[in-house]
Design a protein around this motif. Structure first.
Motif, PDB file in Angstrom:
ATOM      1  N   LEU A   4       0.848  -1.196   0.000  1.00 37.92           N
ATOM      2  CA  LEU A   4       0.000   0.000   0.000  1.00 37.92           C
ATOM      3  C   LEU A   4       0.877   1.237   0.000  1.00 37.92           C
ATOM      4  O   LEU A   4       1.616   1.478   0.941  1.00 37.92           O
ATOM      5  N   ARG A   8      -2.030   5.775  -1.770  1.00 39.34           N
ATOM      6  CA  ARG A   8      -3.209   4.906  -1.749  1.00 39.34           C
ATOM      7  C   ARG A   8      -3.905   4.999  -0.381  1.00 39.34           C
ATOM      8  O   ARG A   8      -5.134   5.041  -0.308  1.00 39.34           O
ATOM      9  N   ILE A  12      -7.697   6.190   0.394  1.00 39.95           N
ATOM     10  CA  ILE A  12      -8.653   5.383   1.163  1.00 39.95           C
ATOM     11  C   ILE A  12      -9.281   6.223   2.268  1.00 39.95           C
ATOM     12  O   ILE A  12     -10.489   6.206   2.485  1.00 39.95           O
ATOM     13  N   ASP A  15     -11.821   8.515   0.803  1.00 40.32           N
ATOM     14  CA  ASP A  15     -13.051   7.810   0.446  1.00 40.32           C
ATOM     15  C   ASP A  15     -13.925   7.596   1.674  1.00 40.32           C
ATOM     16  O   ASP A  15     -15.135   7.779   1.640  1.00 40.32           O
ATOM     17  N   ILE A  16     -13.276   7.184   2.774  1.00 39.76           N
ATOM     18  CA  ILE A  16     -14.028   6.908   3.999  1.00 39.76           C
ATOM     19  C   ILE A  16     -14.668   8.191   4.526  1.00 39.76           C
ATOM     20  O   ILE A  16     -15.847   8.215   4.883  1.00 39.76           O
ATOM     21  N   LYS A  19     -17.611   9.368   2.179  1.00 35.66           N
ATOM     22  CA  LYS A  19     -18.806   8.555   2.409  1.00 35.66           C
ATOM     23  C   LYS A  19     -19.462   8.952   3.743  1.00 35.66           C
ATOM     24  O   LYS A  19     -20.690   9.054   3.836  1.00 35.66           O
TER      25      LYS A  19
ATOM     26  N   MET B   1     -16.874   0.757   1.807  1.00 34.70           N
ATOM     27  CA  MET B   1     -17.146   2.184   1.618  1.00 34.70           C
ATOM     28  C   MET B   1     -16.482   2.676   0.340  1.00 34.70           C
ATOM     29  O   MET B   1     -15.275   2.520   0.167  1.00 34.70           O
ATOM     30  N   ALA B   2     -17.283   3.290  -0.508  1.00 45.52           N
ATOM     31  CA  ALA B   2     -16.774   3.858  -1.768  1.00 45.52           C
ATOM     32  C   ALA B   2     -15.867   2.855  -2.483  1.00 45.52           C
ATOM     33  O   ALA B   2     -14.746   3.173  -2.858  1.00 45.52           O
ATOM     34  N   LEU B   4     -14.611   0.117  -1.207  1.00 44.24           N
ATOM     35  CA  LEU B   4     -13.796  -0.669  -0.280  1.00 44.24           C
ATOM     36  C   LEU B   4     -14.709  -1.543   0.557  1.00 44.24           C
ATOM     37  O   LEU B   4     -15.529  -1.041   1.322  1.00 44.24           O
ATOM     38  N   ARG B   8     -11.819  -5.829   2.866  1.00 42.46           N
ATOM     39  CA  ARG B   8     -10.618  -5.181   2.333  1.00 42.46           C
ATOM     40  C   ARG B   8     -10.019  -4.230   3.384  1.00 42.46           C
ATOM     41  O   ARG B   8      -8.804  -4.182   3.554  1.00 42.46           O
ATOM     42  N   ILE B   9     -10.894  -3.502   4.088  1.00 41.64           N
ATOM     43  CA  ILE B   9     -10.408  -2.573   5.120  1.00 41.64           C
ATOM     44  C   ILE B   9      -9.699  -3.349   6.231  1.00 41.64           C
ATOM     45  O   ILE B   9      -8.636  -2.960   6.703  1.00 41.64           O
ATOM     46  N   ILE B  12      -6.322  -4.350   5.028  1.00 40.25           N
ATOM     47  CA  ILE B  12      -5.397  -3.203   5.031  1.00 40.25           C
ATOM     48  C   ILE B  12      -4.882  -2.956   6.440  1.00 40.25           C
ATOM     49  O   ILE B  12      -3.684  -2.750   6.666  1.00 40.25           O
TER      50      ILE B  12
END
Lengths: 230, 230
Positions: A4, A8, A12, A15-16, A19, B1-2, B4, B8-9, B12
């Motif tokens: 990652l 990236r 992320i 994005d979180i 949302k 979310m968006a 993800l 996946r979260i 990560i």
């Protein structure tokens, strides 16, 4: 990290947060529809948010409907303390998480009885970092700061003080026993956020609480008339 | 979310923690190589970590080399307070971050002068959630908990108390002015972590501090002899 890139990870996070902002706006519209004025209480652990809520509810519950959403990593202690005052409360446990998000608050609001034209208090996880970035749909963030925490915290945790409309300096009954410079704390908070309002209170003795209630009434009226909705 | 998924979260988060653990082991090996005993101090904001360090350093600095790594979202106030005692300190600002990680600590250690056979204190960001999951290469986490924070915090923030070897209950000079049940706090901490050791101290009055110094000496000797290295 482990495949990652920093870029990236930043994407992320964006994005979180994006949302979350969308869901916060949904919450805000729902609150407005039923005339609910929502405050998001943030602080370090142990600043006295729950004690302050218990005192506030005892003093205001005969004047308007009140409900509470409680956030904690674990336990339902706080929701139980709130329910003992006679108003409904929903506990959200965040597990590993260090803040409430708008999705949790929307789901918790569904579980509360109707509080038409009432007050919704959202007590966030005790944390001076994470809750700053997450809009829950509240009208205002209120940061509760206790006299035992030291003057420098607004400078060391600036995001939280920048995001808050009001700083409630709690536990002023302890001032005679502390080395705490109240004026300096307020100066530091205003350096981070020149528009922050400040009230000094003691949830234990009740000192200063009426000024907090007046602040709530004034801000709720402003939101109801559409003047200061976020 | 968006885009993800929750899975996946989680993946990560696992990647980030796995990478951190690798770097923490590198730090731990580096500390061992030069006989450095490292403690990671964690707490809520305002529990008194820096005051406790200033007192500790004043009392111990003539006995062994000491250095400090300071973590805060913003400001270098704490590193300056530490340097005023005469020992070296490096400030790390985490920005939006709510904890130090092993990579930050490794880089900060590079910037410190050699403290062969000495003590390294790492003062984490004031936060009862995030720092629990991040190994920095320390021998032990020490959670500083102040008498003004309320008894229930070990149950509400269990990860931090589960991760710590020692709970220092600070600000015991304020006990006469508080409604605080010391025995209940200890019971709650032990419910979360039966092996946690507990000492009561006042960084302000110095009460109880010698027992903390004795704990450090005992634990450092154990690490040096290879008995209790993590």
């Amino acid at each position: 990290m482990a495949g990652l890139s920093q870029e990236r990870i930043v994407q992320i996070e964006r994005d979180i947060l994006g949302k979350n902002d969308d869901l916060a706006n949904v919450n805000r519209a729902r609150f407005a529809e039923v005339g609910v004025f929502a405050l998001n209480l943030v602080s370090s652990p142990g600043a006295g948010k729950t004690s302050l809520l218990v005192k506030t509810i005892s003093d205001l519950k005969d004047l308007q409907p009140i409900a509470v959403i409680e956030g904690d990593q674990q336990t339902s202690n706080d929701a139980e303390r709130i329910r003992a005052t006679g108003v409904p409360a929903v506990q959200v446990n965040t597990g590993k998480g260090c803040h409430l998000d708008a999705s949790m608050v929307g789901a918790a609001f569904d579980r509360l009885p109707s509080i038409h034209d009432g007050l919704l208090f959202i007590e966030n996880v005790g944390n001076l970092v994470c809750p700053a970035a997450f809009d829950l749909g509240e009208a205002h963030k209120v940061v509760v700061f206790s006299t035992t925490e030291g003057e420098d915290k607004p400078l060391k945790y600036p995001d939280m003080f920048a995001a808050s409309s009001l700083m409630l300096i709690n536990k002023i009954d302890l001032l005679p026993h502390l080395d705490f410079d109240l004026a300096r704390t307020i100066e530091y908070a205003r350096r981070v956020n020149p528009r922050i309002e400040v009230l000094t209170v003691s949830a234990r003795s009740g000192e200063g609480m009426p000024a907090f209630y007046a602040w709530i009434a004034k801000r709720a009226a402003a939101v109801a008339s559409g003047v200061a909705a976020k």
